[in-house]
Structures are given as structure tokens and as C-alpha cells.
Design a protein around this motif. Structure first.
Motif, PDB file in Angstrom:
ATOM      1  N   LYS A 114     -54.643  96.273  33.009  1.00  0.00           N
ATOM      2  CA  LYS A 114     -54.259  94.514  32.715  1.00  0.00           C
ATOM      3  C   LYS A 114     -55.954  94.520  31.871  1.00  0.00           C
ATOM      4  O   LYS A 114     -55.646  93.859  30.551  1.00  0.00           O
ATOM      5  CB  LYS A 114     -54.310  93.567  33.712  1.00  0.00           C
ATOM      6  N   GLU A 170     -62.190 100.242  24.901  1.00  0.00           N
ATOM      7  CA  GLU A 170     -61.722 100.220  23.291  1.00  0.00           C
ATOM      8  C   GLU A 170     -61.038 101.338  22.896  1.00  0.00           C
ATOM      9  O   GLU A 170     -60.023 101.574  22.136  1.00  0.00           O
ATOM     10  CB  GLU A 170     -62.822  99.289  22.766  1.00  0.00           C
ATOM     11  N   LEU A 174     -57.775 102.529  22.509  1.00  0.00           N
ATOM     12  CA  LEU A 174     -56.204 101.713  21.134  1.00  0.00           C
ATOM     13  C   LEU A 174     -56.893 102.989  20.206  1.00  0.00           C
ATOM     14  O   LEU A 174     -57.268 102.907  19.098  1.00  0.00           O
ATOM     15  CB  LEU A 174     -57.191 100.580  20.992  1.00  0.00           C
ATOM     16  N   MET A 198     -48.241  98.977  30.164  1.00  0.00           N
ATOM     17  CA  MET A 198     -48.953  97.863  30.241  1.00  0.00           C
ATOM     18  C   MET A 198     -48.525  97.043  31.059  1.00  0.00           C
ATOM     19  O   MET A 198     -47.642  97.501  32.444  1.00  0.00           O
ATOM     20  CB  MET A 198     -48.040  97.583  29.180  1.00  0.00           C
ATOM     21  N   THR A 245     -48.282  88.770  20.828  1.00  0.00           N
ATOM     22  CA  THR A 245     -46.904  90.066  20.740  1.00  0.00           C
ATOM     23  C   THR A 245     -46.142  89.970  21.208  1.00  0.00           C
ATOM     24  O   THR A 245     -45.762  88.847  21.207  1.00  0.00           O
ATOM     25  CB  THR A 245     -48.045  90.376  22.577  1.00  0.00           C
ATOM     26  N   TYR A 279     -56.931  93.929  17.983  1.00  0.00           N
ATOM     27  CA  TYR A 279     -56.180  94.770  17.150  1.00  0.00           C
ATOM     28  C   TYR A 279     -54.709  94.672  17.103  1.00  0.00           C
ATOM     29  O   TYR A 279     -54.149  93.991  17.680  1.00  0.00           O
ATOM     30  CB  TYR A 279     -56.744  96.589  18.053  1.00  0.00           C
ATOM     31  N   ALA A 328     -48.062  94.877  19.529  1.00  0.00           N
ATOM     32  CA  ALA A 328     -48.596  94.357  20.616  1.00  0.00           C
ATOM     33  C   ALA A 328     -49.966  93.877  20.090  1.00  0.00           C
ATOM     34  O   ALA A 328     -50.594  94.543  19.616  1.00  0.00           O
ATOM     35  CB  ALA A 328     -49.004  95.030  22.044  1.00  0.00           C
ATOM     36  N   ALA A 338     -53.619  93.247  21.237  1.00  0.00           N
ATOM     37  CA  ALA A 338     -54.454  93.400  22.337  1.00  0.00           C
ATOM     38  C   ALA A 338     -56.155  92.929  21.456  1.00  0.00           C
ATOM     39  O   ALA A 338     -56.056  92.738  19.859  1.00  0.00           O
ATOM     40  CB  ALA A 338     -55.697  94.774  22.528  1.00  0.00           C
ATOM     41  N   CYS A 344     -60.870  93.041  22.228  1.00  0.00           N
ATOM     42  CA  CYS A 344     -62.136  93.692  23.170  1.00  0.00           C
ATOM     43  C   CYS A 344     -62.897  92.739  22.830  1.00  0.00           C
ATOM     44  O   CYS A 344     -63.407  92.580  22.011  1.00  0.00           O
ATOM     45  CB  CYS A 344     -62.108  94.671  22.226  1.00  0.00           C
ATOM     46  N   CYS A 351     -61.427  95.079  27.194  1.00  0.00           N
ATOM     47  CA  CYS A 351     -60.139  94.512  26.309  1.00  0.00           C
ATOM     48  C   CYS A 351     -58.639  94.014  26.840  1.00  0.00           C
ATOM     49  O   CYS A 351     -58.812  94.884  28.175  1.00  0.00           O
ATOM     50  CB  CYS A 351     -59.739  95.806  25.184  1.00  0.00           C
ATOM     51  N   HIS A 352     -57.990  93.050  26.429  1.00  0.00           N
ATOM     52  CA  HIS A 352     -56.853  92.894  26.844  1.00  0.00           C
ATOM     53  C   HIS A 352     -55.568  92.685  26.488  1.00  0.00           C
ATOM     54  O   HIS A 352     -56.285  92.329  25.667  1.00  0.00           O
ATOM     55  CB  HIS A 352     -56.934  91.905  28.249  1.00  0.00           C
ATOM     56  N   TRP A 353     -54.302  92.816  26.657  1.00  0.00           N
ATOM     57  CA  TRP A 353     -53.293  92.368  25.172  1.00  0.00           C
ATOM     58  C   TRP A 353     -52.770  90.705  26.245  1.00  0.00           C
ATOM     59  O   TRP A 353     -53.537  90.512  26.732  1.00  0.00           O
ATOM     60  CB  TRP A 353     -52.140  92.918  25.898  1.00  0.00           C
TER      61      TRP A 353
END
Length: 380
Positions: free
Chosen positions: A164, A168, A171, A179, A269, A319, A335, A337, A339, A366-368
Motif C-alpha cells: 500500500k 519514490e 518508481l 500491488m 488508475t 507519476y 497506474a 501514483a 509521492c 508514495c501510494h497508488w
């Protein structure tokens, strides 16, 4: 008699609004097969007027607009304005695609559907976000003031999904990472038209009025759901945070452009492929050339209609990354993301620090962006 009255109101509203919209630029290609006065047509015109670029309007956003017909929207707006919407609640909830129920199974609520979607993204600055969620009833666990930091940390470890949160530096092309489950587990709902939303109460001080509109019984799960969402919406912003809860796409557009200006774009995403599995990162692109930027993130919260908690926090990078199946190397997802570079005001017991083994201000996190959540940025 009721249908005749609503039809008369609808005709009058159309005549009035047609005079107000003369001269506006309308994207007729997108409005094909729509009547001029549906909520979706209103939103498209509003988007064209407020957002100053010609980028395509994402279908995932427009799909959340109210499905009400023009006549139904006009009729229900009248009921909302005269405090009689509760007399038509069943028809309203069905036609407007809302979440209305006398109560929900406590066991399903106990599993923390709300927690799974929102806990990671809000309450950054509180002393202990997990204690806060326990108090709100989002977590049905035993917790007391005498509980130790170690016991809280142990609880957090159990709750935070693998993958989760990440750093950074991960990436980059070729990185294989886990994921988390990014699937949206909240019930499907739609935004309300602004013409109805502005006539409905929305404040803790008006809780009784809100319960009357949606026929909510005392101490029911629906009441807890509404109270929890109101508390989060009315919470004092964390340091550097600007926040607003929005129940219409027009309100979301207003908030995003108030922060970022009128040349904005919105992303999410692409799908849920790769959830709970290892994925390989292919091409990774920093939004706005990887610069530290302002952004507006919007996360769903539980409410009878579609309600988003939108906020802007300082010092982020955003990103896009193509995700591949690690074995076949076939692209399965695109996806997004975010940060967070400044974590100084986050709680020491935030799940990100437990998962990554650090503390406030010592690392970026960072997270999606999960399914049906979204992020607004200045268009490149």
C-alpha cells in the motif's frame, strides 16, 4: 396531478435556463443523444465553461454524473426545496442511483469497508489516526487510553496491506513490486445534480434534518456512516492541507480549479488489473516533468450519494506508470501514483511508517491512486 405539476415546472425551468445558457460553448458531439437539460448535459457545459483546455473529458469521471432525466431532476429539486423529498425517497434513490437503506448488516460494516478505502489518505496530522477511527466507529475493536504504542503499532501492521505504501525510488522501469488491492469496495453511487444538492442539509448541526430526508433511524449503521463522513469533512485541515467534501462534479471542478487554476486535467488508475499481485513497472513518467507540484486528490467516502473528500497537500510528485505482468511482460494497467515529500506532520503511528520502518519527516511516502479515486493536476 403530481406528474402534471412536475412537468409544468420542468417546462418552465427549460425556458428559463435556455435564456441563461445562450452564448455558451457547448460540445455538441459529446451531447449527442442527450437532451439539453439533463444533469450530464449541464455538467458538460459547465466543464467547457470553467476548464480552459480542449483535453478529452475522462469517461470514468462523467460516468459518475447523476443519471436522472431532466424531468426527474426538476421534480426532485422541487421536493428538496420544499422539504418533501422524504415522501419520494424510494423513487428518488432508485432514479438517482443512491445508497438508501433502513440499516446494513453490522457484520459487513464491522469488516471495515470504509477503513480500507480512506484510512491511508486522511487524518495525516492527528495525534493518532487509528484512535480517531476507533472513536468514529469505523473500527470495531477494543481500545482504551491505556493501550500502548506497541499495541497500536501491532494493530496497524495487521491492517495495512502489503504494497500500500512504497518509496519514490521504486518508481523505475524494471522494478517488480507488490500491488495492493486497489479495487473499490464501496457501494456504487452517483453524484447529485447541483440543483438538488444545494437544497439538502449537509452539516453536523443539521444531522436531524439529514436523517429526516433519508429516513435514518437513531443509532443505525446509516446514522454512523453519515456522522463519520461529516466529522471527516468538518475536521480541521492538517498543516498545509486545503480540503473540501463535494457531492457534485461541478463542486469538484470548482475546488480543483480554485487550487490549480483553470488549465487542469484529471486522472485515475486505468483499471484494477494487478491487484494483490506482483507487477513489473515499464515506462514511468513524472507529471509536469517530475517537478514538485500542487495537486488535488479526491477519495470516495461513504454517504447516501457519491461524496468525495478532496484535498491538496504540499510538496508532492505525481507519476504515471505502465504495469506489466512479470511473467508474460504484457501490459495490464496504467497506474497513477502520488509521492508525499513532506511527512513531518503525519502521525508517528501512521500505517506508512509502520510499513516502511521510519517516522515523520524522515522519508517520503508514495501510494497508488485506487479505483474510482482521482487526482487533478495542471495540464502538461
Amino acid at each position: 396531478m403530481q406528474k402534471q405539476l412536475c412537468h409544468t415546472i420542468f417546462i418552465f425551468t427549460n425556458i428559463l435556463l435556455s435564456t441563461l445558457t445562450v452564448g455558451l460553448t457547448v460540445d455538441y458531439a459529446e451531447m449527442k443523444n442527450q437532451t439539453q437539460f439533463t444533469p450530464k448535459a449541464f455538467v458538460i457545459r459547465y466543464w467547457n465553461r470553467v476548464i480552459k483546455n480542449n483535453l478529452p473529458k475522462p469517461s470514468f469521471v462523467l460516468s459518475k454524473v447523476s443519471p436522472l432525466s431532466a424531468a426527474d431532476a426538476s421534480c426532485f429539486a422541487k421536493h428538496a426545496g420544499t422539504n418533501t423529498l422524504s415522501t419520494k425517497l424510494s423513487e428518488f434513490c432508485s432514479a438517482a442511483h443512491l445508497l438508501c437503506f433502513p440499516d446494513i448488516n453490522p457484520q459487513s460494516y464491522r469488516k471495515g469497508v470504509v477503513l480500507d478505502k480512506t484510512l491511508s489518505f486522511t487524518s495525516y496530522g492527528v495525534t493518532n489516526p487509528f484512535e480517531d477511527y476507533v472513536k468514529k466507529g469505523m473500527l470495531f475493536i477494543s481500545y482504551t487510553k491505556s493501550s500502548s504504542t506497541n499495541s497500536i503499532t501491532s494493530l496497524v501492521k495487521k491492517l495495512v496491506q502489503s504494497g500500500k505504501f512504497f518509496r519514490e525510488r521504486m518508481l523505475k522501469q524494471g522494478m517488480v513490486m507488490h500491488m495492493p488491492d486497489i479495487r473499490d469496495k464501496l457501494p456504487e453511487r452517483s453524484f447529485l445534480p447541483r440543483s438538488i444538492l444545494t437544497k439538502l442539509p449537509f452539516a453536523s448541526s443539521k444531522l436531524d434534518d439529514m436523517k429526516q430526508v433519508f429516513k435514518v433511524s437513531k443509532n443505525s449503521s446509516m446514522e454512523k456512516m453519515i456522522v463519520n463522513s461529516l466529522r471527516e469533512c468538518e475536521r480541521v485541515p492538517s498543516k498545509g492541507e486545503v480540503k473540501r467534501c463535494v457531492g457534485s462534479l461541478e463542486d469538484m471542478i470548482d475546488f480543483a480549479t480554485s487550487i490549480l487554476g483553470r488549465n487542469v486535467t484529471v486522472q485515475s488508475t486505468q483499471n484494477v488489473n494487478g491487484s494483490n499481485k506482483n507487477v513489473m513497472l515499464s515506462q514511468v513518467r513524472g507529471i509536469n516533468h517530475g517537478k514538485v507540484i500542487e495537486s488535488v486528490s479526491c477519495h470516495q467516502t461513504m454517504f447516501p450519494y457519491l461524496l468525495y473528500y478532496c484535498h491538496s497537500v504540499p510538496k508532492v510528485r505525481v507519476y504515471e506508470a505502465d504495469l506489466l505482468d512479470p511473467q508474460s511482460k504484457v501490459k495490464i494497467n496504467r497506474a497513477v501514483a502520488i509521492c508525499h515529500l513532506d511527512t513531518t506532520s503525519w502521525s508517528p503511528t501512521h500505517g506508512a511508517f509502520v510499513a516502511l520502518g521510519s517516522g515523520p519527516g524522515r522519508i517520503e511516502v508514495c501510494h497508488w491512486i485506487f479505483e474510482n479515486d482521482m487526482i487533478w493536476t495542471v495540464a502538461d
